[in-house]
Scaffold this motif. Structure first.
Motif, mmCIF file in Angstrom:
data_model
loop_
_atom_site.group_PDB
_atom_site.id
_atom_site.type_symbol
_atom_site.label_atom_id
_atom_site.label_comp_id
_atom_site.label_asym_id
_atom_site.label_seq_id
_atom_site.Cartn_x
_atom_site.Cartn_y
_atom_site.Cartn_z
ATOM 1 N N ASN A 52 0.800 -1.218 0.000
ATOM 2 C CA ASN A 52 0.000 0.000 0.000
ATOM 3 C C ASN A 52 0.838 1.276 0.000
ATOM 4 N N SER A 53 2.148 1.126 0.001
ATOM 5 C CA SER A 53 3.019 2.301 0.021
ATOM 6 C C SER A 53 3.154 2.885 -1.383
ATOM 7 N N PRO A 54 3.570 4.147 -1.484
ATOM 8 C CA PRO A 54 3.773 4.764 -2.805
ATOM 9 C C PRO A 54 4.839 4.052 -3.625
ATOM 10 N N TYR A 55 5.745 3.334 -2.951
ATOM 11 C CA TYR A 55 6.832 2.654 -3.653
ATOM 12 C C TYR A 55 6.372 1.385 -4.362
ATOM 13 N N ALA A 56 5.146 0.945 -4.104
ATOM 14 C CA ALA A 56 4.648 -0.293 -4.719
ATOM 15 C C ALA A 56 4.093 -0.062 -6.114
ATOM 16 N N THR A 57 4.038 1.192 -6.543
ATOM 17 C CA THR A 57 3.516 1.525 -7.864
ATOM 18 C C THR A 57 4.525 2.356 -8.631
ATOM 19 N N VAL A 58 4.805 1.952 -9.860
ATOM 20 C CA VAL A 58 5.746 2.668 -10.718
ATOM 21 C C VAL A 58 5.087 2.914 -12.069
ATOM 22 N N LEU A 59 5.082 4.155 -12.489
ATOM 23 C CA LEU A 59 4.486 4.533 -13.776
ATOM 24 C C LEU A 59 3.023 4.115 -13.865
ATOM 25 N N GLY A 60 2.347 4.145 -12.730
ATOM 26 C CA GLY A 60 0.937 3.805 -12.687
ATOM 27 C C GLY A 60 0.635 2.316 -12.646
ATOM 28 N N LEU A 61 1.667 1.477 -12.595
ATOM 29 C CA LEU A 61 1.479 0.032 -12.586
ATOM 30 C C LEU A 61 2.131 -0.578 -11.346
ATOM 31 N N PRO A 62 1.626 -1.732 -10.874
ATOM 32 C CA PRO A 62 2.242 -2.382 -9.713
ATOM 33 C C PRO A 62 3.701 -2.748 -9.996
ATOM 34 N N LEU A 63 4.575 -2.481 -9.053
ATOM 35 C CA LEU A 63 5.982 -2.832 -9.212
ATOM 36 C C LEU A 63 6.149 -4.329 -9.432
ATOM 37 N N THR A 64 5.276 -5.120 -8.805
ATOM 38 C CA THR A 64 5.365 -6.573 -8.928
ATOM 39 C C THR A 64 5.127 -7.047 -10.365
ATOM 40 N N LEU A 65 4.413 -6.248 -11.147
ATOM 41 C CA LEU A 65 4.199 -6.604 -12.552
ATOM 42 C C LEU A 65 5.526 -6.550 -13.307
ATOM 43 N N PHE A 66 6.338 -5.551 -13.009
ATOM 44 C CA PHE A 66 7.665 -5.458 -13.624
ATOM 45 C C PHE A 66 8.567 -6.588 -13.121
ATOM 46 N N GLY A 67 8.375 -6.966 -11.856
ATOM 47 C CA GLY A 67 9.131 -8.098 -11.318
ATOM 48 C C GLY A 67 8.790 -9.385 -12.049
ATOM 49 N N PHE A 68 7.509 -9.571 -12.345
ATOM 50 C CA PHE A 68 7.079 -10.748 -13.111
ATOM 51 C C PHE A 68 7.736 -10.774 -14.489
ATOM 52 N N LEU A 69 7.791 -9.628 -15.152
ATOM 53 C CA LEU A 69 8.409 -9.550 -16.479
ATOM 54 C C LEU A 69 9.905 -9.856 -16.408
ATOM 55 N N ALA A 70 10.555 -9.402 -15.339
ATOM 56 C CA ALA A 70 11.991 -9.662 -15.179
ATOM 57 C C ALA A 70 12.248 -11.154 -14.994
ATOM 58 N N TYR A 71 11.470 -11.794 -14.128
ATOM 59 C CA TYR A 71 11.643 -13.237 -13.907
ATOM 60 C C TYR A 71 11.304 -14.031 -15.169
#
Length: 305
Positions: A52-71
């Protein structure tokens, strides 16, 4: 008699693929939680604080989505040589291994650098313990180490030079992204010396929202939240400025305005927002219709949002 191939050379790719799959599953789970507004299964409250922190969202998308793409990228690079027949296409497989090995090094270097910065944010900015975050950081480190020791590198000088370049680029990107996050969340974030209040509510309340808020307060309902919590802000927006001013809202973070951390701890709050209605806790964003049902509200329900 030739030397046998070290076991790590033979097994590094399958091990990297296995870790990447675990990382993908973790990030799919956390992305669904973030997008659907649920509560993550977690032994600490730190998971919800992070999500729920501001750091969990990047460019309007969940940071975890970018993590999924990296993995996912790591998985594809790891298995690419494994689909080439090592007997009939030995030369081609060696070429593919060399090419994907170098890109694996670049990707995992970026991942371990970015996750290191996220660990800094976790412990020094958010100040929480998130098992998912720590596990992901360990996954990134493991992928980097396996890539490094699981490949026979011919030019270590070029390797380290490339790695240093990627590390610097990753650091610049991370700082740039989170600088924009801080700027985006800066307006209205400070109230006065009494503590932080978060973003201002921009929606206006209708008669139904005001009536429901008055009913919730009269029946002893409470909402536990945190000023930095994006889901808490979404809940406020559902009520509107006028109605939410009537809600018995309890701030659970120590630097928030009118902080009541001990009350939150005593109530056993694990995530934000959490409603207490009739002595029972209901975590997550609650539609106004649901709050009306839970509190036995019988008034008008033509809610605006």
């Amino acid at each position: 008699m030739g030397r046998s191939t070290p076991w790590v050379y033979r097994w590094s790719r399958p091990m990297i693929a296995a870790i990447a799959i675990i990382g993908m599953i973790e990030n799919i789970y956390l992305t669904s939680i973030k997008l659907l507004g649920g509560t993550a299964v977690c032994p600490t409250s730190g998971c919800e604080e992070v999500l729920n922190s501001p750091y969990a969202t990047v460019l309007g998308l969940p940071l975890t989505l970018f993590g999924f793409l990296a993995y996912t990228t790591v998985l594809l690079l790891a298995v690419a040589p494994l689909i080439v027949n090592p007997v009939t296409e030995k030369a081609r497989r060696q070429t593919v291994e060399a090419q994907t090995g170098f890109f694996l090094f670049l990707v995992t270097t970026a991942m371990v650098c970015f996750s290191s910065y996220l660990m800094f944010l976790l412990f020094f900015r958010i100040q929480a313990i998130c098992p998912y975050c720590i596990a992901s950081a360990l996954f990134c480190l493991s992928l980097f180490v396996l890539t490094l020791i699981g490949t026979s590198w011919e030019d270590l000088g070029q390797l380290w030079f490339s790695g240093l370049g990627i590390a610097m680029i990753t650091a610049i990107v991370a700082l740039g992204l989170y600088n924009s996050v801080d700027v985006a969340n800066a307006p209205n974030s400070l109230d006065n010396s009494n503590g932080q209040t978060g973003l201002a509510i921009t929606t206006t309340s209708g008669p139904a929202e005001i009536a429901l808020a008055r009913h919730l307060t009269q029946t002893g309902a409470k909402e536990y939240g945190a000023y930095w919590c994006s889901h808490c802000y979404d809940q406020k927006q559902l009520f509107g400025k006028e109605a939410f001013a009537m809600i018995n809202y309890i701030e659970c973070t120590s630097d928030g305005k009118n902080s009541q951390t001990q009350v939150c701890e005593k109530a056993g709050i694990q995530g934000f927002p959490t409603w207490e209605i009739g002595g029972k806790l209901y975590p997550g964003i609650q539609p106004l219709e649901k709050l009306a049902e839970l509190s036995n509200y019988q008034g008008q329900q033509n809610f605006k949002f």
